[in-house]
Design a protein around this motif. Sequence first.
Motif, PDB file in Angstrom:
ATOM      1  N   VAL A  55       0.856  -1.196   0.000  1.00 17.20           N
ATOM      2  CA  VAL A  55       0.000   0.000   0.000  1.00 17.20           C
ATOM      3  C   VAL A  55       0.887   1.240   0.000  1.00 17.20           C
ATOM      4  O   VAL A  55       1.860   1.325   0.765  1.00 17.20           O
ATOM      5  CB  VAL A  55      -0.921   0.002   1.237  1.00 17.20           C
ATOM      6  CG1 VAL A  55      -1.672   1.314   1.352  1.00 17.20           C
ATOM      7  CG2 VAL A  55      -1.895  -1.161   1.175  1.00 17.20           C
ATOM      8  N   ASP A  56       0.563   2.202  -0.848  1.00 21.74           N
ATOM      9  CA  ASP A  56       1.322   3.445  -0.941  1.00 21.74           C
ATOM     10  C   ASP A  56       0.962   4.360   0.232  1.00 21.74           C
ATOM     11  O   ASP A  56      -0.193   4.774   0.375  1.00 21.74           O
ATOM     12  CB  ASP A  56       1.004   4.120  -2.279  1.00 21.74           C
ATOM     13  CG  ASP A  56       1.890   5.328  -2.544  1.00 21.74           C
ATOM     14  OD1 ASP A  56       3.036   5.328  -2.070  1.00 21.74           O
ATOM     15  OD2 ASP A  56       1.415   6.266  -3.217  1.00 21.74           O
ATOM     16  N   MET A  57       1.953   4.697   1.088  1.00 20.65           N
ATOM     17  CA  MET A  57       1.719   5.564   2.248  1.00 20.65           C
ATOM     18  C   MET A  57       2.863   6.580   2.357  1.00 20.65           C
ATOM     19  O   MET A  57       3.729   6.491   3.241  1.00 20.65           O
ATOM     20  CB  MET A  57       1.602   4.729   3.526  1.00 20.65           C
ATOM     21  CG  MET A  57       0.471   3.720   3.491  1.00 20.65           C
ATOM     22  SD  MET A  57       0.215   2.858   5.071  1.00 20.65           S
ATOM     23  CE  MET A  57      -0.635   4.117   6.029  1.00 20.65           C
ATOM     24  N   PRO A  58       2.868   7.579   1.471  1.00 21.49           N
ATOM     25  CA  PRO A  58       3.999   8.518   1.435  1.00 21.49           C
ATOM     26  C   PRO A  58       4.161   9.349   2.698  1.00 21.49           C
ATOM     27  O   PRO A  58       5.286   9.657   3.092  1.00 21.49           O
ATOM     28  CB  PRO A  58       3.691   9.404   0.222  1.00 21.49           C
ATOM     29  CG  PRO A  58       2.236   9.207  -0.058  1.00 21.49           C
ATOM     30  CD  PRO A  58       1.910   7.825   0.372  1.00 21.49           C
ATOM     31  N   ILE A  59       3.066   9.741   3.351  1.00 22.59           N
ATOM     32  CA  ILE A  59       3.198  10.539   4.581  1.00 22.59           C
ATOM     33  C   ILE A  59       3.844   9.699   5.675  1.00 22.59           C
ATOM     34  O   ILE A  59       4.766  10.149   6.366  1.00 22.59           O
ATOM     35  CB  ILE A  59       1.823  11.081   5.044  1.00 22.59           C
ATOM     36  CG1 ILE A  59       1.237  12.027   4.002  1.00 22.59           C
ATOM     37  CG2 ILE A  59       1.956  11.792   6.393  1.00 22.59           C
ATOM     38  CD1 ILE A  59      -0.201  12.454   4.283  1.00 22.59           C
ATOM     39  N   VAL A  60       3.380   8.464   5.828  1.00 18.92           N
ATOM     40  CA  VAL A  60       3.965   7.565   6.824  1.00 18.92           C
ATOM     41  C   VAL A  60       5.444   7.318   6.524  1.00 18.92           C
ATOM     42  O   VAL A  60       6.283   7.280   7.429  1.00 18.92           O
ATOM     43  CB  VAL A  60       3.182   6.229   6.870  1.00 18.92           C
ATOM     44  CG1 VAL A  60       3.923   5.183   7.695  1.00 18.92           C
ATOM     45  CG2 VAL A  60       1.789   6.461   7.438  1.00 18.92           C
ATOM     46  N   GLN A  61       5.773   7.189   5.243  1.00 19.88           N
ATOM     47  CA  GLN A  61       7.170   7.001   4.838  1.00 19.88           C
ATOM     48  C   GLN A  61       8.030   8.187   5.267  1.00 19.88           C
ATOM     49  O   GLN A  61       9.114   8.019   5.851  1.00 19.88           O
ATOM     50  CB  GLN A  61       7.236   6.831   3.312  1.00 19.88           C
ATOM     51  CG  GLN A  61       8.647   6.812   2.731  1.00 19.88           C
ATOM     52  CD  GLN A  61       9.353   5.492   2.938  1.00 19.88           C
ATOM     53  OE1 GLN A  61       8.757   4.442   2.733  1.00 19.88           O
ATOM     54  NE2 GLN A  61      10.615   5.533   3.360  1.00 19.88           N
ATOM     55  N   GLU A  62       7.551   9.382   5.006  1.00 19.74           N
ATOM     56  CA  GLU A  62       8.333  10.578   5.336  1.00 19.74           C
ATOM     57  C   GLU A  62       8.451  10.763   6.850  1.00 19.74           C
ATOM     58  O   GLU A  62       9.513  11.168   7.351  1.00 19.74           O
ATOM     59  CB  GLU A  62       7.711  11.823   4.695  1.00 19.74           C
ATOM     60  CG  GLU A  62       7.715  11.834   3.173  1.00 19.74           C
ATOM     61  CD  GLU A  62       9.114  11.795   2.563  1.00 19.74           C
ATOM     62  OE1 GLU A  62      10.079  12.220   3.232  1.00 19.74           O
ATOM     63  OE2 GLU A  62       9.234  11.319   1.417  1.00 19.74           O
ATOM     64  N   VAL A  63       7.382  10.457   7.590  1.00 19.53           N
ATOM     65  CA  VAL A  63       7.446  10.552   9.049  1.00 19.53           C
ATOM     66  C   VAL A  63       8.522   9.620   9.598  1.00 19.53           C
ATOM     67  O   VAL A  63       9.303   9.996  10.480  1.00 19.53           O
ATOM     68  CB  VAL A  63       6.069  10.229   9.685  1.00 19.53           C
ATOM     69  CG1 VAL A  63       6.200  10.023  11.197  1.00 19.53           C
ATOM     70  CG2 VAL A  63       5.077  11.344   9.400  1.00 19.53           C
ATOM     71  N   ASN A  64       8.593   8.418   9.066  1.00 17.40           N
ATOM     72  CA  ASN A  64       9.622   7.474   9.502  1.00 17.40           C
ATOM     73  C   ASN A  64      11.028   7.992   9.214  1.00 17.40           C
ATOM     74  O   ASN A  64      11.928   7.866  10.043  1.00 17.40           O
ATOM     75  CB  ASN A  64       9.421   6.111   8.820  1.00 17.40           C
ATOM     76  CG  ASN A  64       8.493   5.202   9.587  1.00 17.40           C
ATOM     77  OD1 ASN A  64       8.927   4.444  10.459  1.00 17.40           O
ATOM     78  ND2 ASN A  64       7.199   5.273   9.281  1.00 17.40           N
ATOM     79  N   GLU A  65      11.205   8.586   8.049  1.00 14.28           N
ATOM     80  CA  GLU A  65      12.540   9.087   7.690  1.00 14.28           C
ATOM     81  C   GLU A  65      12.940  10.269   8.569  1.00 14.28           C
ATOM     82  O   GLU A  65      14.110  10.419   8.919  1.00 14.28           O
ATOM     83  CB  GLU A  65      12.573   9.452   6.203  1.00 14.28           C
ATOM     84  CG  GLU A  65      12.491   8.218   5.306  1.00 14.28           C
ATOM     85  CD  GLU A  65      12.639   8.541   3.833  1.00 14.28           C
ATOM     86  OE1 GLU A  65      13.153   9.632   3.502  1.00 14.28           O
ATOM     87  OE2 GLU A  65      12.228   7.710   3.004  1.00 14.28           O
ATOM     88  N   ILE A  66      11.980  11.106   8.949  1.00 15.26           N
ATOM     89  CA  ILE A  66      12.269  12.211   9.866  1.00 15.26           C
ATOM     90  C   ILE A  66      12.610  11.683  11.249  1.00 15.26           C
ATOM     91  O   ILE A  66      13.598  12.094  11.881  1.00 15.26           O
ATOM     92  CB  ILE A  66      11.078  13.185   9.945  1.00 15.26           C
ATOM     93  CG1 ILE A  66      10.902  13.930   8.613  1.00 15.26           C
ATOM     94  CG2 ILE A  66      11.283  14.201  11.082  1.00 15.26           C
ATOM     95  CD1 ILE A  66       9.607  14.723   8.522  1.00 15.26           C
TER      96      ILE A  66
END
Length: 338
Positions: free
Chosen positions: A299-310
């Motif tokens: 599933v595409d979850m770009p916001i969750v991805q960016e939160v993890n990277e931050i």
Amino acid sequence: MGKQIGIIGAGSWGIALAYVLTTNGHDVTIWSRSQSTVDKLKSYHGNEDKLPGVKLPESVEYTCDMEKAVSGKDMIVVVVPSAHMRETVKLFAPYIDPDGEQIIVNCSKGIEEDTLMVMSDVILDVIPGSNVCVLSGPSHAEEVGKALPTTIVVGAFDKDVARTVQNVFMNGAFRVYTSPDMLGIEIGAALKNVIALAAGMADGYGLGDNAKAALITRGIAEMSRLGMAMGGKLETFSGLSGIGDLIVTCASMHSRNRRAGILIGQGKSYQEAMDEVKMVVEGVYSAKAALQLAKKYEVDMPIVQEVNEILFEGKKPEDALKELMERDKRIENSSLEW
């Protein structure tokens, strides 16, 4: 007729729910693992540190004896941080009636990092066949403890269990709906904390109301995509435990996830933010699990991805913003066609 209820966890939400239950005429015993905490609870008739100003009746009992809190109770209300759910359930499992009559109400929000289980599944994993349901929705303890109007939902496999919990908790200031979609409720409850971190970061970085509205809207889209891929129902994510809980968590300064996000947006690490908030920030614990689930279910979850990277890779909020804003062009809703 009043019920005998054990509340496992003496933080702000546990005390607020004790306030609701005692208002409704039920007999409540509150468990904390610490004797010093129990002593403070008895002295103040509540939790002066976590929920100041909320006083419980003198009839409420406080204990660190798990058997006393659980054995013979009609209902067990579990309100502990998600990271401590499994170990806590193991502590009370020996005292659960084997006939399955006791109702266990999960009021904790999160995903177990190692197993990717939601909290009700963790309870069932430790106590197979137990009578588990989930209570969730937009409900800051600070407002519930003041009897400000609050609306919430109970999810259960069995309609009669849901109605029993509804009757036990509901009053003129605390409205309870029922739902059969336990999984959807739990996924919404856990993921909204991750999106609230992002919304807080936007506030801390000074991005304005437009950006925050976009984060909330696209956040509910991510929550819905993952929840439905896992077996939840779309309607649940447009309800109280989805968009309702997301709105209150992204908008309120009562929200520890939003407050932590603000500090991170201002340049602090997630550990510094958690230390300053001085309460468990569930979104930090759920972020990794949410990303793992996104990959598992493709599933595409770009916001969750960016939160993890931050949070975990040291990415700067401004770089995450650039990534989100410059993603490939696409239609807003792929189910719509010209």
